[in-house]
Design a protein around this motif. Structure first.
Motif, PDB file in Angstrom:
ATOM      1  N   ASN A  56     -36.327 -39.108  -3.751  1.00  0.00           N
ATOM      2  CA  ASN A  56     -36.724 -39.236  -2.340  1.00  0.00           C
ATOM      3  C   ASN A  56     -36.446 -40.683  -1.929  1.00  0.00           C
ATOM      4  O   ASN A  56     -35.892 -40.946  -0.854  1.00  0.00           O
ATOM      5  CB  ASN A  56     -38.211 -38.890  -2.184  1.00  0.00           C
ATOM      6  CG  ASN A  56     -38.604 -38.645  -0.732  1.00  0.00           C
ATOM      7  OD1 ASN A  56     -39.377 -39.388  -0.159  1.00  0.00           O
ATOM      8  ND2 ASN A  56     -38.045 -37.621  -0.109  1.00  0.00           N
ATOM      9  N   ASP A 127     -40.292 -42.889   5.777  1.00  0.00           N
ATOM     10  CA  ASP A 127     -41.149 -42.600   4.612  1.00  0.00           C
ATOM     11  C   ASP A 127     -40.309 -41.891   3.556  1.00  0.00           C
ATOM     12  O   ASP A 127     -39.960 -40.723   3.704  1.00  0.00           O
ATOM     13  CB  ASP A 127     -42.323 -41.707   5.062  1.00  0.00           C
ATOM     14  CG  ASP A 127     -42.892 -40.869   3.915  1.00  0.00           C
ATOM     15  OD1 ASP A 127     -43.315 -39.716   4.176  1.00  0.00           O
ATOM     16  OD2 ASP A 127     -42.866 -41.337   2.753  1.00  0.00           O
ATOM     17  N   ALA A 128     -39.984 -42.641   2.495  1.00  0.00           N
ATOM     18  CA  ALA A 128     -39.188 -42.085   1.382  1.00  0.00           C
ATOM     19  C   ALA A 128     -39.900 -42.377   0.067  1.00  0.00           C
ATOM     20  O   ALA A 128     -39.282 -42.801  -0.918  1.00  0.00           O
ATOM     21  CB  ALA A 128     -37.774 -42.664   1.392  1.00  0.00           C
ATOM     22  N   ILE A 129     -41.217 -42.150   0.053  1.00  0.00           N
ATOM     23  CA  ILE A 129     -42.004 -42.470  -1.140  1.00  0.00           C
ATOM     24  C   ILE A 129     -42.006 -41.292  -2.110  1.00  0.00           C
ATOM     25  O   ILE A 129     -41.607 -41.400  -3.263  1.00  0.00           O
ATOM     26  CB  ILE A 129     -43.450 -42.859  -0.760  1.00  0.00           C
ATOM     27  CG1 ILE A 129     -43.444 -44.008   0.240  1.00  0.00           C
ATOM     28  CG2 ILE A 129     -44.271 -43.219  -2.004  1.00  0.00           C
ATOM     29  CD1 ILE A 129     -44.782 -44.259   0.911  1.00  0.00           C
ATOM     30  N   PHE A 130     -42.432 -40.131  -1.591  1.00  0.00           N
ATOM     31  CA  PHE A 130     -42.464 -38.909  -2.417  1.00  0.00           C
ATOM     32  C   PHE A 130     -41.865 -37.743  -1.634  1.00  0.00           C
ATOM     33  O   PHE A 130     -42.048 -37.606  -0.439  1.00  0.00           O
ATOM     34  CB  PHE A 130     -43.909 -38.517  -2.770  1.00  0.00           C
ATOM     35  CG  PHE A 130     -44.671 -39.518  -3.586  1.00  0.00           C
ATOM     36  CD1 PHE A 130     -45.886 -40.002  -3.139  1.00  0.00           C
ATOM     37  CD2 PHE A 130     -44.189 -39.973  -4.804  1.00  0.00           C
ATOM     38  CE1 PHE A 130     -46.611 -40.921  -3.883  1.00  0.00           C
ATOM     39  CE2 PHE A 130     -44.907 -40.889  -5.563  1.00  0.00           C
ATOM     40  CZ  PHE A 130     -46.118 -41.369  -5.099  1.00  0.00           C
ATOM     41  N   ILE A 159     -38.802 -38.327   4.964  1.00  0.00           N
ATOM     42  CA  ILE A 159     -37.655 -37.658   4.356  1.00  0.00           C
ATOM     43  C   ILE A 159     -38.162 -36.528   3.466  1.00  0.00           C
ATOM     44  O   ILE A 159     -38.978 -36.738   2.583  1.00  0.00           O
ATOM     45  CB  ILE A 159     -36.799 -38.640   3.528  1.00  0.00           C
ATOM     46  CG1 ILE A 159     -36.224 -39.730   4.449  1.00  0.00           C
ATOM     47  CG2 ILE A 159     -35.701 -37.900   2.797  1.00  0.00           C
ATOM     48  CD1 ILE A 159     -35.280 -40.699   3.758  1.00  0.00           C
ATOM     49  N   ILE A 161     -40.398 -34.422   2.789  1.00  0.00           N
ATOM     50  CA  ILE A 161     -41.815 -34.022   2.810  1.00  0.00           C
ATOM     51  C   ILE A 161     -42.626 -35.253   3.220  1.00  0.00           C
ATOM     52  O   ILE A 161     -42.328 -36.352   2.735  1.00  0.00           O
ATOM     53  CB  ILE A 161     -42.305 -33.614   1.392  1.00  0.00           C
ATOM     54  CG1 ILE A 161     -41.357 -32.599   0.736  1.00  0.00           C
ATOM     55  CG2 ILE A 161     -43.748 -33.077   1.428  1.00  0.00           C
ATOM     56  CD1 ILE A 161     -41.374 -31.222   1.298  1.00  0.00           C
ATOM     57  N   SER A 163     -44.973 -37.979   2.602  1.00  0.00           N
ATOM     58  CA  SER A 163     -45.506 -38.406   1.300  1.00  0.00           C
ATOM     59  C   SER A 163     -47.014 -38.212   1.248  1.00  0.00           C
ATOM     60  O   SER A 163     -47.730 -38.601   2.169  1.00  0.00           O
ATOM     61  CB  SER A 163     -45.137 -39.874   1.055  1.00  0.00           C
ATOM     62  OG  SER A 163     -43.718 -39.981   0.992  1.00  0.00           O
TER      63      SER A 163
END
Ligand SMILES: NC(=O)C1=CN([C@@H]2O[C@H](COP(=O)(O)OP(=O)(O)OC[C@H]3O[C@@H](n4cnc5c(N)ncnc54)[C@H](O)[C@@H]3O)[C@@H](O)[C@H]2O)[C@H](O)CC1
Ligand SMILES: [K+]
Length: 223
Positions: A56, A127-130, A159, A161, A163
């Motif tokens: 992610n 938001d590309a954490i999880f 992105i 989902i 996070s």
């Protein structure tokens, strides 16, 4: 509409890459461009991209690279141990390092304070954490980062989902990014579909996963 849970999505990703030899880097690149097409580049020019160290995060770094390629201002924040990251993540990180002055590794209280200050000045947060890899409650620095993202009150794109959300059940696994837009890859996830609040913010984007990978996992069609 086909709905998949996170285990099915991960199996589809794996089948596409390992059996059908679709390059993972292409899927990550397609994912980043799928998000980029939903950003009005005439309206937004200063971005905060917050990434974890899974794929992610790789999607997020590829998006950051594509924004930097257009001379957009991008502040990149990385949470987690980059040593554990995938080759796709590391390749995109190398390019981002060549394209922007500084990349912020968020580990300490001071790093969190710096991130909060910088995010309060951007006009869009990615938001590309999880994504589908989130498999346990969000705690510690990850929970703090998500609450900072929510508290700075900026336009937020998640992105795949948001996070903090369980992609299978739709359950909040602690703090969840309060996304304005969710760009989910290839197929709708059960956890998004079952929560009206998320479903109505969702767009589904094709990233080039062959239908054969989907059919093989969903219907067990292997030929
Ligand atoms: N697989 C592919 O080829 C593609 C995936 N895409 C994107 O990748 C993510 C799924 O990536 P993955 O590496 O499996 O996991 P995540 O990036 O979602 O999560 C990162 C990592 O975090 C760890 N983890 C899980 N729960 C926690 C927690 N509560 N606290 C801390 N760390 C946690 C776990 O080890 C995970 O591996 C998918 O969503 C897409 O965005 C591409 O888009 C397409 C190709
Ligand atoms: K995300």
């Amino acid at each position: 509409m086909i709905l998949v849970d996170r285990v099915q999505m991960q199996a589809i990703d794996r089948y596409a890459i390992e059996v059908l030899k679709v390059p993972a880097l292409s899927l990550v690149e397609r994912a980043s461009m799928a998000v980029l097409k939903h950003i009005n580049l005439n309206k937004f020019g200063y971005f905060g991209v917050v990434v974890g160290v899974g794929n992610n995060g790789a999607d997020g770094l590829a998006l950051a690279r594509n924004l930097l390629a257009r001379y957009k201002d991008v502040e990149i924040f990385i949470i987690g141990d980059v040593e554990k990251a995938s080759p796709e993540f590391k390749l995109n990180l190398e390019s981002c390092e060549m394209l922007c002055e500084e990349i912020y590794y968020v580990e300490s209280i001071e790093d969190l304070e710096n991130m909060e200050k910088r995010l309060s000045n951007v006009n869009l947060i990615v938001d590309a954490i999880f994504g589908t890899g989130l498999n346990r409650p969000v705690t510690g620095i990850y929970a703090t980062v998500i609450s900072i993202i929510n508290n700075v009150m900026k336009y937020k794109i998640s992105i795949d989902i948001p996070s903090g959300l369980d992609a299978s059940t739709g359950q909040d696994l602690g703090e969840v990014v309060d996304a304005d837009l969710i760009v989910t890859m290839q197929l709708m996830k059960t956890g998004l579909y079952e929560r009206e609040a998320y479903k109505r913010k969702c767009v589904i984007e094709d990233i080039g996963i062959p239908q054969k990978a989907i059919d093989s996992v969903i219907y067990g069609l292997v030929n």
